[in-house]
Design an enzyme around this catalytic site. Structure first.
Site, short mmCIF file in Angstrom:
data_model
loop_
_atom_site.label_atom_id
_atom_site.label_comp_id
_atom_site.label_asym_id
_atom_site.label_seq_id
_atom_site.Cartn_x
_atom_site.Cartn_y
_atom_site.Cartn_z
N HIS A 26 -3.46 -9.70 2.88
CA HIS A 26 -4.88 -9.92 3.17
C HIS A 26 -5.00 -10.96 4.26
O HIS A 26 -4.26 -11.94 4.30
CB HIS A 26 -5.62 -10.40 1.92
N TYR B 182 -6.00 -22.97 11.13
CA TYR B 182 -5.20 -24.08 10.59
C TYR B 182 -4.28 -23.64 9.46
O TYR B 182 -3.58 -24.45 8.88
CB TYR B 182 -6.13 -25.19 10.09
N ARG C 85 0.87 -1.18 0.00
CA ARG C 85 0.00 0.00 0.00
C ARG C 85 0.90 1.23 0.00
O ARG C 85 2.00 1.21 0.57
CB ARG C 85 -0.91 0.00 1.23
N ARG D 141 -2.20 -3.00 -6.96
CA ARG D 141 -2.36 -4.23 -6.19
C ARG D 141 -3.37 -5.15 -6.88
O ARG D 141 -3.19 -6.37 -6.90
CB ARG D 141 -2.82 -3.90 -4.76
N LYS E 66 -2.76 -2.36 8.02
CA LYS E 66 -4.21 -2.20 8.07
C LYS E 66 -4.86 -3.28 8.92
O LYS E 66 -5.81 -3.01 9.66
CB LYS E 66 -4.76 -2.25 6.64
N HIS F 19 -3.11 2.24 -5.48
CA HIS F 19 -3.76 1.07 -4.91
C HIS F 19 -4.22 0.11 -6.01
O HIS F 19 -4.27 -1.11 -5.81
CB HIS F 19 -4.96 1.49 -4.05
#
Length: 452
Positions: free
Chosen positions: A416, A426, A299, A392, A326, A389
């Site tokens: 993310h 997991y 970012r 991305r 973020k 942005h």
């Protein structure tokens, strides 16, 4: 007794003290001489009360000793000229009368008028069956315990722990980020939860703070505030001052924002873009920051505030601290050869070995301003056509459609977070080595596009 009275009358001051001494005992419950010897009236002179003028004139050693004001209240003049108020009283214990002396305070801090008021208060305690000395000790113990409790609460308050956490992070934060974090908490949290013990804060308390900010129309500030509350409470748990983090389970609590589609380029548009960027009239630092952001899929804010301490040159790794991410978790970014070359080119522009990598154009002690890279796009003709942005999204599209890289690794490269909590439990892999290969592939791919 009459003989002593006669002798004392030869000295008015001594006689006054003698009479006051006798009358003082009369009011405190001692054997009353005048009742035993009714014929002895001491000249029928009532005990004189002390006056402010008289007290002010007392000097040591001429007036040393105790001077009665009646009812067991005395002013005592002692060595050094100190004057203090005493209350002499008797109290029955185990069928015996015990004599006690209570120090009320020093003159002139405790004036004559105030001493008499305090004297009456202590006499009321005695009349009610209490012991003034014991009552004072109990009051002091209670006050000390209350003060200790208040200090404990203060040491465990959200504000105290937040400032402690900020001080701990400050050496590795930029000055601007430190101030921004402090300002966020001072403006939005301290007025409402600052004095609250952190272990008494519950999720609804945090939600109330967030809703108050959102009601002002400040969605981004609400998200930042929630992130910083989460970090402070996590630190409280880590240091043993709280058992749980009231902000750790607040996913989905922020009001949904209107989805904004960031303008993004398609892969066939990239060659022209890189040519325009290469030829564009843009400051070298701005151009380098734009390329570095594209190469790392970061970012723009993460690039702008990057400092040299976050770069491990030997491992070719950029670690962005949780406070600047973020999602509130530290993010590791493997650096391609091309990204390392950009970093090397920025050394001459920085003010210190620990300062901002991409320093401000007009003030090298500050980072690039928030819109510098966006305005760079405008200058080369990409107004409304591309955003930083948006690169991305371009990265994600090309990697997902044109390569065999693991989709989870691609998501990790974009920092993310897994929204499925069960899956996330997991699925903790960083995919660091695969992402290193991925970002090197991405840098080489962009080179080939630039070369046609």
């Amino acid at each position: 007794f009459v003989f002593l009275s006669h002798k004392f009358q030869q000295s008015p001051l001594t006689y006054s003290f003698f009479c006051g001494y006798i009358c003082g005992y009369e009011e405190t419950g001692f054997i009353i001489p005048t009742k035993i010897y009714p014929q002895i009236s001491l000249g029928h002179r009532p005990m004189a009360k002390l006056t402010d003028k008289e007290i002010a004139a007392y000097r040591y050693p001429d007036h040393k000793g105790r001077h009665a004001d009646g009812g067991g209240l005395f002013l005592e003049v002692i060595a050094g000229g100190r004057k203090r108020w005493l209350y002499r009283y008797r109290i029955k214990k185990d069928e015996k009368w015990n004599e006690n002396t209570l120090i009320l305070g020093d003159y002139p801090t405790l004036t004559l008028a105030k001493a008499r008021i305090e004297h009456m208060r202590q006499k009321a305690i005695l009349a009610a069956g209490g012991n003034p000395s014991t009552a004072r000790k109990e009051a002091r113990t209670a006050a000390r315990q209350k003060e200790e409790q208040q200090e404990a609460v203060k040491a465990n308050s959200f504000q105290t722990i937040a400032l402690e956490w900020i001080a701990l992070q400050e050496p590795r934060w930029s000055a601007s980020h430190t101030q921004a974090t402090r300002n966020t908490l001072q403006a939005n949290v301290f007025p409402y939860l600052g004095d609250t013990p952190v272990d008494k804060i519950n999720p609804p308390d945090v939600l109330e703070i967030i809703r108050r900010i959102e009601d002002r129309g400040c969605g981004e500030m609400a998200a930042k505030t929630l992130q910083r509350i989460r970090c402070v409470c996590r630190y409280a748990v880590q240091t043993g001052r709280a058992m749980h983090n009231p902000a750790s389970d607040m996913q989905g609590v922020l009001k949904a924002k209107k989805t904004i589609s960031h303008a993004a380029l398609k892969k066939e548009e990239l060659p022209d873009f890189f040519k325009a960027l290469h030829d564009g009239d843009i400051h070298q630092v701005t151009k380098a920051a734009m390329l570095f952001t594209i190469l790392t899929a970061a970012r723009s804010g993460e690039t702008r505030l990057a400092v040299w301490d976050e770069i491990d040159v030997d491992s070719q790794l950029w670690t962005i601290p949780a406070e600047r991410m973020k999602m509130g978790s530290a993010h590791k970014v493997p650096l391609s050869r091309q990204a390392m070359t950009i970093l090397a080119s920025m050394r001459p522009y920085t003010t210190s070995s620990t300062g901002y990598i991409f320093s401000g154009i007009h003030n090298p002690h500050n980072p690039l301003s928030s819109n510098t890279m966006l305005f760079g796009l405008y200058r080369i003709g990409y107004h409304s056509k591309a955003t930083m942005h948006g690169f991305r999204a371009t990265f994600s599209t090309i990697l997902n459609e044109d390569t065999a890289f693991d989709k989870d690794a691609i998501e990790r490269a974009l920092a993310h977070k897994e929204v499925n909590r069960v899956r996330a439990a997991y699925h903790r892999s960083e995919y660091l080595e695969e992402r290193r290969e991925m970002l090197q592939w991405w840098a080489d791919y962009l080179d080939r596009l630039r070369e046609g």
